[in-house]
Design a protein around this motif. Structure first.
Motif, PDB file in Angstrom:
ATOM      1  N   THR A 119       4.828  -2.040 -18.238  1.00 34.53           N
ATOM      2  CA  THR A 119       5.078  -3.165 -19.038  1.00 34.53           C
ATOM      3  C   THR A 119       6.479  -3.621 -19.066  1.00 34.53           C
ATOM      4  N   PRO A 120       6.989  -4.756 -19.559  1.00 30.51           N
ATOM      5  CA  PRO A 120       8.413  -4.975 -19.659  1.00 30.51           C
ATOM      6  C   PRO A 120       9.116  -3.922 -20.403  1.00 30.51           C
ATOM      7  N   GLU A 121       8.414  -3.399 -21.264  1.00 30.77           N
ATOM      8  CA  GLU A 121       9.089  -2.459 -22.226  1.00 30.77           C
ATOM      9  C   GLU A 121       9.300  -1.125 -21.636  1.00 30.77           C
ATOM     10  N   ASN A 122       8.610  -0.528 -20.644  1.00 30.28           N
ATOM     11  CA  ASN A 122       8.687   0.705 -20.116  1.00 30.28           C
ATOM     12  C   ASN A 122       9.172   0.578 -18.455  1.00 30.28           C
ATOM     13  N   VAL A 123       9.535  -0.576 -18.093  1.00 30.49           N
ATOM     14  CA  VAL A 123       9.828  -0.812 -16.806  1.00 30.49           C
ATOM     15  C   VAL A 123      11.090   0.311 -16.132  1.00 30.49           C
ATOM     16  N   ASP A 124      11.888   0.440 -17.115  1.00 34.21           N
ATOM     17  CA  ASP A 124      13.063   1.180 -16.938  1.00 34.21           C
ATOM     18  C   ASP A 124      12.823   2.632 -16.696  1.00 34.21           C
ATOM     19  N   ASN A 125      11.407   3.134 -17.063  1.00 34.17           N
ATOM     20  CA  ASN A 125      11.185   4.510 -16.853  1.00 34.17           C
ATOM     21  C   ASN A 125      10.562   4.638 -15.531  1.00 34.17           C
ATOM     22  N   TYR A 126      10.329   3.862 -14.667  1.00 36.27           N
ATOM     23  CA  TYR A 126      10.012   3.971 -13.268  1.00 36.27           C
ATOM     24  C   TYR A 126      11.146   3.687 -12.298  1.00 36.27           C
ATOM     25  N   SER A 127      11.093   4.373 -11.074  1.00 34.26           N
ATOM     26  CA  SER A 127      11.956   4.227 -10.029  1.00 34.26           C
ATOM     27  C   SER A 127      11.224   4.444  -8.783  1.00 34.26           C
ATOM     28  N   ARG A 128      11.816   3.700  -7.551  1.00 34.95           N
ATOM     29  CA  ARG A 128      11.217   3.911  -6.600  1.00 34.95           C
ATOM     30  C   ARG A 128      11.892   5.020  -5.688  1.00 34.95           C
ATOM     31  N   CYS A 129      11.167   5.993  -4.976  1.00 36.18           N
ATOM     32  CA  CYS A 129      11.767   7.021  -4.257  1.00 36.18           C
ATOM     33  C   CYS A 129      10.720   7.156  -2.697  1.00 36.18           C
ATOM     34  N   ASN A 130      11.449   7.591  -1.649  1.00 36.24           N
ATOM     35  CA  ASN A 130      10.551   7.733  -0.655  1.00 36.24           C
ATOM     36  C   ASN A 130      10.089   9.177  -0.482  1.00 36.24           C
ATOM     37  N   VAL A 131       9.052   9.235  -0.017  1.00 39.81           N
ATOM     38  CA  VAL A 131       8.152  10.361  -0.109  1.00 39.81           C
ATOM     39  C   VAL A 131       7.553  10.519   1.522  1.00 39.81           C
ATOM     40  N   LYS A 132       7.182  11.696   1.976  1.00 37.86           N
ATOM     41  CA  LYS A 132       6.589  11.848   3.291  1.00 37.86           C
ATOM     42  C   LYS A 132       5.265  11.300   3.341  1.00 37.86           C
ATOM     43  N   CYS A 133       4.991  10.579   4.411  1.00 39.28           N
ATOM     44  CA  CYS A 133       3.494  10.120   4.627  1.00 39.28           C
ATOM     45  C   CYS A 133       2.655  11.004   4.779  1.00 39.28           C
ATOM     46  N   GLU A 134       1.588  11.232   4.048  1.00 42.72           N
ATOM     47  CA  GLU A 134       0.565  12.305   4.311  1.00 42.72           C
ATOM     48  C   GLU A 134      -0.405  12.004   5.307  1.00 42.72           C
ATOM     49  N   HIS A 135      -0.370  10.590   5.860  1.00 41.67           N
ATOM     50  CA  HIS A 135      -1.362  10.536   6.877  1.00 41.67           C
ATOM     51  C   HIS A 135      -0.879  10.532   8.223  1.00 41.67           C
ATOM     52  N   CYS A 136       0.269  10.958   8.435  1.00 39.39           N
ATOM     53  CA  CYS A 136       0.876  11.013   9.932  1.00 39.39           C
ATOM     54  C   CYS A 136       1.884  12.338  10.027  1.00 39.39           C
ATOM     55  N   ASP A 137       2.246  12.402  11.209  1.00 39.90           N
ATOM     56  CA  ASP A 137       3.375  13.464  11.066  1.00 39.90           C
ATOM     57  C   ASP A 137       4.835  13.001  11.861  1.00 39.90           C
ATOM     58  N   GLY A 138       5.585  12.245  10.943  1.00 38.44           N
ATOM     59  CA  GLY A 138       6.590  11.900  11.526  1.00 38.44           C
ATOM     60  C   GLY A 138       6.455  10.324  11.903  1.00 38.44           C
ATOM     61  N   GLY A 139       5.764   9.583  11.687  1.00 36.15           N
ATOM     62  CA  GLY A 139       5.370   8.339  11.787  1.00 36.15           C
ATOM     63  C   GLY A 139       4.436   8.119  12.986  1.00 36.15           C
ATOM     64  N   TYR A 140       4.062   8.895  13.708  1.00 34.20           N
ATOM     65  CA  TYR A 140       2.935   8.579  14.693  1.00 34.20           C
ATOM     66  C   TYR A 140       1.800   9.688  14.837  1.00 34.20           C
TER      67      TYR A 140
END
Length: 103
Positions: A47-68
């Motif tokens: 919500t607009p009130e709690n939008v500051d409580n979230y941030s984007r981060c990069n996590v390892k993809c669980e569907h592949c091994d290094g992108g392929y």
């Protein structure tokens, strides 16, 4: 099973399209009022009130091994080759961006 997965994906996509259309309609009708909260792809209700409580981060993809992903292809005459196929989730990067709650 494949058909059920496709139907569920279409339902999820339609849910997000409806949500985006509702937000767009609200912004057009009431441009100076805060918008309603939205459910993100990860299932977090932002919500607009709690939008500051979230941030984007990069996590390892669980569907592949290094992108392929390695795929074995049969070419006939007993010839089998291993081919690297780009991951459709991370598009070959090896990581995905995810919305996480700040602690």
């Amino acid at each position: 099973m494949k058909m059920q997965n496709m139907m569920m994906q279409q339902q999820i996509l339609q849910f997000y399209r409806n949500q985006a259309a509702a937000v767009q309609q609200q912004m057009m009708n009431n441009p100076f009022q805060p918008i309603q909260g939205v459910v993100t792809y990860d299932g977090n209700y932002v919500t607009p009130e709690n939008v500051d409580n979230y941030s984007r981060c990069n996590v390892k993809c669980e569907h592949c091994d290094g992108g392929y992903n390695q795929k074995r292809v049969y070419f006939g005459n007993n010839q089998i080759r291993t081919v690297n196929q780009r991951c459709s989730y991370c598009h070959g990067k090896g990581y995905v961006s995810k919305l996480v709650r700040n602690e």
